[in-house]
Scaffold this motif. Structure first.
Motif, short mmCIF file in Angstrom:
data_model
loop_
_atom_site.label_atom_id
_atom_site.label_comp_id
_atom_site.label_asym_id
_atom_site.label_seq_id
_atom_site.Cartn_x
_atom_site.Cartn_y
_atom_site.Cartn_z
N UNK A 188 30.48 26.02 48.50
CA UNK A 188 30.14 27.16 47.62
C UNK A 188 31.14 28.30 47.78
N UNK A 189 31.66 28.77 46.66
CA UNK A 189 32.62 29.87 46.68
C UNK A 189 32.06 31.03 45.88
N UNK A 190 31.93 32.19 46.55
CA UNK A 190 31.48 33.41 45.87
C UNK A 190 32.45 34.52 46.25
N UNK A 191 33.01 35.17 45.25
CA UNK A 191 33.97 36.25 45.53
C UNK A 191 33.26 37.49 46.05
N UNK A 192 33.92 38.19 46.96
CA UNK A 192 33.46 39.51 47.40
C UNK A 192 34.05 40.51 46.40
N UNK A 193 33.18 41.20 45.64
CA UNK A 193 33.66 41.99 44.50
C UNK A 193 33.61 43.50 44.76
N UNK A 194 34.68 44.18 44.37
CA UNK A 194 34.73 45.65 44.41
C UNK A 194 34.95 46.11 42.98
N UNK A 195 34.08 47.03 42.51
CA UNK A 195 34.19 47.49 41.13
C UNK A 195 34.91 48.83 41.07
N UNK A 196 35.88 48.91 40.16
CA UNK A 196 36.68 50.13 40.03
C UNK A 196 36.78 50.54 38.57
N UNK A 197 37.21 51.79 38.31
CA UNK A 197 37.36 52.22 36.91
C UNK A 197 38.45 51.43 36.19
N UNK A 198 38.33 51.33 34.88
CA UNK A 198 39.34 50.65 34.06
C UNK A 198 40.70 51.33 34.26
N UNK A 199 41.75 50.55 34.30
CA UNK A 199 43.11 51.05 34.60
C UNK A 199 43.78 51.61 33.34
N UNK A 200 44.69 52.58 33.50
CA UNK A 200 45.44 53.08 32.34
C UNK A 200 46.19 51.91 31.69
N UNK A 201 46.17 51.86 30.38
CA UNK A 201 46.90 50.78 29.67
C UNK A 201 46.03 49.57 29.40
N UNK A 202 44.90 49.42 30.11
CA UNK A 202 44.00 48.29 29.86
C UNK A 202 43.13 48.62 28.63
N UNK A 203 42.70 47.59 27.93
CA UNK A 203 41.84 47.82 26.77
C UNK A 203 40.48 47.16 27.03
#
Length: 345
Positions: A290-305
């Protein structure tokens, strides 16, 4: 390979010049053409924007075909391009060499001007002086910027790019339009939507997430942890992209200004989190645990849509093409390749 009704095989009497041949899409397109007996001249500067070992591994496979010729050089070097055109006289040119990536354009803008503007100008000039049957070139879905209307259609207004990368791709479309108008160069621009698959680009999210997991690191997700308004991406599997390009090669536009632009995507966007969960499941299957990613949530980056979503009606009408690979199937093939290639079992 299943041949679709009304789909003409590429003309094996033609010489195909593919720039960026050691790159992700360039490699798969070259391989497909070589498998069908075409003569392919590949150009690549093998830059170190990502792991060059992967580029050499792709090249090794192409060099197994005797009708493949490799030119190591940079498209921003005019002499390399002029010399290659003079020596091989290509009939069909596919320009896939470019400095890729939205975020990297914030750090290293020079690379984008050199490759995407000067490099493409050199290709256009070469096509002007050594006429070709068709020039196909990579544009990008990033030209749509932060357009709110989805799905994105080719007729949408694209004058508000939100990254230098997007601006260079929009410039390519304008340059190609001008050259096709002035010198009657039949040219087709392809606005690629997020392409993924085995032997892909390590700078793409799905590949980076996988690498970080196996390195014991967390993954960063730029959506503020907002699952209601999650990012949407039109993920398109590499084989579908190659099929679309291959069908277009012998369909050069033939109007007064022989220039066309097509979206080439999946027409079926997925939430980023669904894509990530599917990747976890596929990797679990490939690795046998079983593979589960350890996730960190951050604000959307400049230039991303926030969303990319292709209307692919024009492409379907032109060449009868519709992508068929589900993300479950595509990511499973990527996961199987990754676990084997990097010996993660």
């Amino acid at each position: 390979m299943v041949m679709h009704v009304g789909h003409k095989s590429p003309d094996t009497g033609k010489i195909y010049l593919i720039t960026g041949a050691a790159g992700f899409i360039g490699f798969f397109l070259s391989k497909r053409l070589l498998e069908q007996g075409c003569r392919v001249i590949g150009i690549d500067n093998i830059n170190d924007y990502y792991d060059v070992k992967l580029k050499y591994a792709r090249l090794e496979q192409l060099k197994l075909f005797e009708q493949f010729t490799f030119v190591e050089g940079d498209i921003s070097d005019k002499d390399v391009i002029t010399g290659t055109f003079q020596e091989y006289r290509p009939n069909i040119v596919v320009n896939l060499a470019a400095q890729a990536g939205v975020r990297y354009s914030l750090e290293n803008p020079d690379a984008y001007i050199q490759s995407n503007i000067i490099g493409f100008f050199n290709i256009l000039e070469a096509c002007r002086y050594s006429p070709v049957d068709h020039l196909v070139y990579a544009s990008s879905s990033s030209v749509y910027g932060s357009n709110k209307k989805v799905p994105f259609e080719e007729s949408d207004f694209v004058d508000h790019p939100v990254s230098l990368y997007a601006a260079t791709k929009k410039s390519n479309e304008l340059m190609a339009h001008t050259y096709s108008h002035l010198y009657k160069i039949p040219s087709t621009g392809l606005r690629f939507f997020t392409v993924y698959g085995p032997m892909g680009r390590p700078d793409m999210a799905y590949f980076g997430f996988t690498q970080r997991y196996f390195a014991g690191e967390p993954i960063r997700i730029f959506n503020n942890g907002d699952f209601e308004n999650d990012l949407y991406r039109d993920f398109t599997y590499i084989d579908d992209i190659v099929e679309g390009i291959e069908r277009l090669l012998c369909k050069a536009p033939d109007k007064t200004v022989p220039h066309k632009v097509f979206n080439i995507g999946n027409n079926s966007p997925e939430k980023l989190m669904v894509f990530i969960e599917t990747l976890e499941k596929c990797l679990s299957k490939s690795a046998g645990r079983e593979i589960v990613f350890n996730k960190i949530y951050e604000p959307i980056k400049p230039g991303d849509v926030p969303a990319t979503y292709a209307d692919t009606g024009l492409l379907q009408e032109a060449v009868g093409f519709k992508p068929e690979t589900s993300i479950e199937e595509g990511l499973q093939r990527f996961a199987d390749w990754y676990v084997e290639y990097y010996k993660m079992k």
